[in-house]
Scaffold this motif. Sequence first.
Motif, short mmCIF file in Angstrom:
data_model
loop_
_atom_site.label_atom_id
_atom_site.label_comp_id
_atom_site.label_asym_id
_atom_site.label_seq_id
_atom_site.Cartn_x
_atom_site.Cartn_y
_atom_site.Cartn_z
N LEU A 1 -3.62 -4.20 -5.20
CA LEU A 1 -3.16 -3.16 -4.28
C LEU A 1 -2.77 -1.86 -4.99
N PRO A 2 -2.02 -1.82 -6.12
CA PRO A 2 -1.66 -0.54 -6.74
C PRO A 2 -2.87 0.29 -7.18
N ASP A 3 -3.85 -0.38 -7.84
CA ASP A 3 -5.03 0.36 -8.29
C ASP A 3 -5.83 0.88 -7.12
N LEU A 4 -5.97 0.02 -6.10
CA LEU A 4 -6.75 0.44 -4.93
C LEU A 4 -6.06 1.59 -4.21
N TRP A 5 -4.73 1.61 -4.24
CA TRP A 5 -3.97 2.67 -3.55
C TRP A 5 -4.18 4.02 -4.27
N GLU A 6 -4.29 3.98 -5.61
CA GLU A 6 -4.52 5.22 -6.38
C GLU A 6 -5.92 5.75 -6.14
N ASN B 1 -6.77 5.03 2.00
CA ASN B 1 -7.14 4.32 3.25
C ASN B 1 -7.45 2.86 2.96
N GLU B 2 -8.23 2.63 1.85
CA GLU B 2 -8.51 1.25 1.48
C GLU B 2 -7.22 0.53 1.08
N GLY B 3 -6.30 1.28 0.48
CA GLY B 3 -5.02 0.68 0.10
C GLY B 3 -4.21 0.23 1.32
N ARG B 4 -4.24 1.12 2.34
CA ARG B 4 -3.51 0.72 3.56
C ARG B 4 -4.16 -0.51 4.21
#
Length: 797
Positions: free
Chosen positions: A622-627, A631-634
């Motif tokens: 989740l942290p890497d995807l959020w950076e 939208n993908e992080g959410r």
Amino acid sequence: MFQAVVDNIPQMIYWKDNALAYIDCNRSFASFIQQALPPESQNHFTFTGKQEHELPWQPDVRAYFEKIDKETLTSKQAHCNLEIKTTHQGQTCWLRTSRIPLKNQQDEVIGLLGVIENITEQKASEKALKASQEMLQLVMDNIPQAIFWKNRDYIIMGGNRNFFNDAGDGTLASVIDKTDYDLSYRVEEADFFREVDRRVMESDQPEYRIIEPQLQADGKQAWLETNKIPLHDADGNVVGILGTYEDITERKYAEEARRRELEQRVEERTRELSASNAQLKQEIEQRERIEDALRLSGQRYALATNAGQVCVWDWHSDTDQIYLAPGLNDLLGLEEHDTPTTLDDWLLLIHPEDRQLFKETLQCHLKGEIPHCENKLRMMHKNGEIRWMLSRGTIVNEELRIMGSITDITDLTHMQHAEHEQRMLAEALCDNAALLNSTLNIEEVLDRILRVIERSVPHQVANIMLVDKHTARIVRSMQSKIHKAIASRQKSHFALSEHTVLSQMQRTRKPCVLSDIHFDEPYWQLCEHKGMKSYVGTPICLQGEVIGFLNLHSHDPDCYNETHGERLQAFANQAASAIQNARSFERAQVIAALEERQRLARDLHDAVSQTLWSANITAEVLPDLWEQDINEGRKCLDDLHKFTNGALSEMRALLVELRPSGLVETRLEELLQQLTESMSNRMGFPVGLSVQGNCLLPPDTQVAFYRIAQEALNNISRHTTATSASVAFVHQAHYARLIVTDNGTGFDVSNIPSHRLGLSIMRERATSIGARLEIHSQPGQGTQIQLEWQKEIPLNA
């Protein structure tokens, strides 16, 4: 010479002319008349020329003599053996007289000859004989047996009242001077009676205990036990037979009824009991042997009567004098001088507890309150033994006098007591079997074993030991409520090889009885109380193996015998099965608990662990995807929320499984909500839930609805490729319906075995609550399971 002959004849003789004037008489007549004259006239009285009225006859005698004298002269016929009662010298006198007309050669009556005989002593003897015969007949009529006697020609010469009632109409005339063929007997019966009579008279030997049928005068078919004895004259020649018999019809029917009853009871108990009932069968067989002994004792009773075992008694209440036949001395071991002569003397021979009742019965009978007196009482033998007697009596001729008989029934009473004890033991064993089989709790089984034994075998202290390998352990101990003993040091574990009593019972598989125990014997290790004097124990065996021991202790020496050991062994046989069943139940519970824990562990691994693993992976990326892409992080954060929420639902469902009471303490709507959320996480798509109504279901109904919904959703998860599923629940006051639907592959309901897909379990649950389960499915069109329940409303509601 003629006068000398006449004077030496003992009869009184005189002769008269045709004018009835005395001509002369012999010395006997003159002496008889002179005795009635005054003393001054006795030596001067002459008979020649005297008429009848000039002699000192009583008026009635004078008139009678004048009458028969005239009739003799008129009829010219002799009048012989005429009897008349009068008085002579102030005492009653009986005379027998005859008148013979005297004729000349022309056959003309010229006078008469009179003969008078004083028969007073003969009359007195006849009266005494008649009284003696009546007394003998009265005694025979009061004996409970029937009596008769016949001559050599098989003709009945007499008997007692019981015989007259059986063979005739109750009177002597109906049977006297008749043979058996003239009475109501069948021909074959009369033939049998005749044959036995012939054997007895020809062999001059009695025959006893002859069992024979008899068709009586009233049409009743009776069974008799007969004794026949030859009768002898003064020279020892057989002149007939004497027979006695007792009607044993009721006893024979009662014995047959008891036999049928026993057979029926044995058959019923055999169906109910298991292998442990072998000992009970042995007890029933022993009871049958006792009944055989009882029948034999009853047959011996008839012989005892003939041998003097029945004593006749005669009590005069006005003088308190009592006559007892010599048979009482034989019954009680008394000497002749010890025979009671008054009622008070007799009462001293009766047990103190029975005296008052016996006296009251006699008085009630004298007052007419009861038709006869009958008592079962105890009498004291000279050697100190107590003898049981049956006394019967009845008033004689409406006088203050009672005659009866007393019979020794000691053996019969002991047999009845023994039979009663055996019957009570058999019933106790049956009750014990039902009681032990009504629970599978080992603690309750042990308590019930000791409680039942407390009612059947006397003791102060009892304990149960169970064997584990080579060691016996006391698992239950109980003492009677009235026992107050000082507790001593007690071991709870015993090495079988080191204890003589236990090792003996283990080796022999038989009870052990110690009737008088010394203080230093190894027995004392078995009991936790001091003061015990006797012991009985038995091994508890199952399939040839000793699994425990039953031990009873008493502070009375010689309290136990082999019979107590056999009784205790019967209870031990039943206890063995009950203990084994309780142990098996405990093992089954342990196995069931272990299987349930394994199932929950599998569910925890398959559902919760997998979900938490997915949530952990998602949280790591989740942290890497959020950076990189917010939208993908959410979206990834939403997935993480779903994973944790699903895990929470799975845990809640597992908690319900771990705490079964939660299925009835939580409302069904909440349970279905937790179930659909858990299954949504497991299937990967949301499971819809629709609930209508807000009413409570009965506990068993709620559990059944939940389990069927759970099984239906598990089937969707395991056996279909469904992409959607829903649960609909409708609940009203007296109605509930559950529908589970999916769009999976479906199946042909008619070709799927009932044991597949948990369908049999769902049907059983529906049947248990009286609900209707319907399954609708076709290949490629999904499946619908519908459960409907209707609450039963009482008719009078």
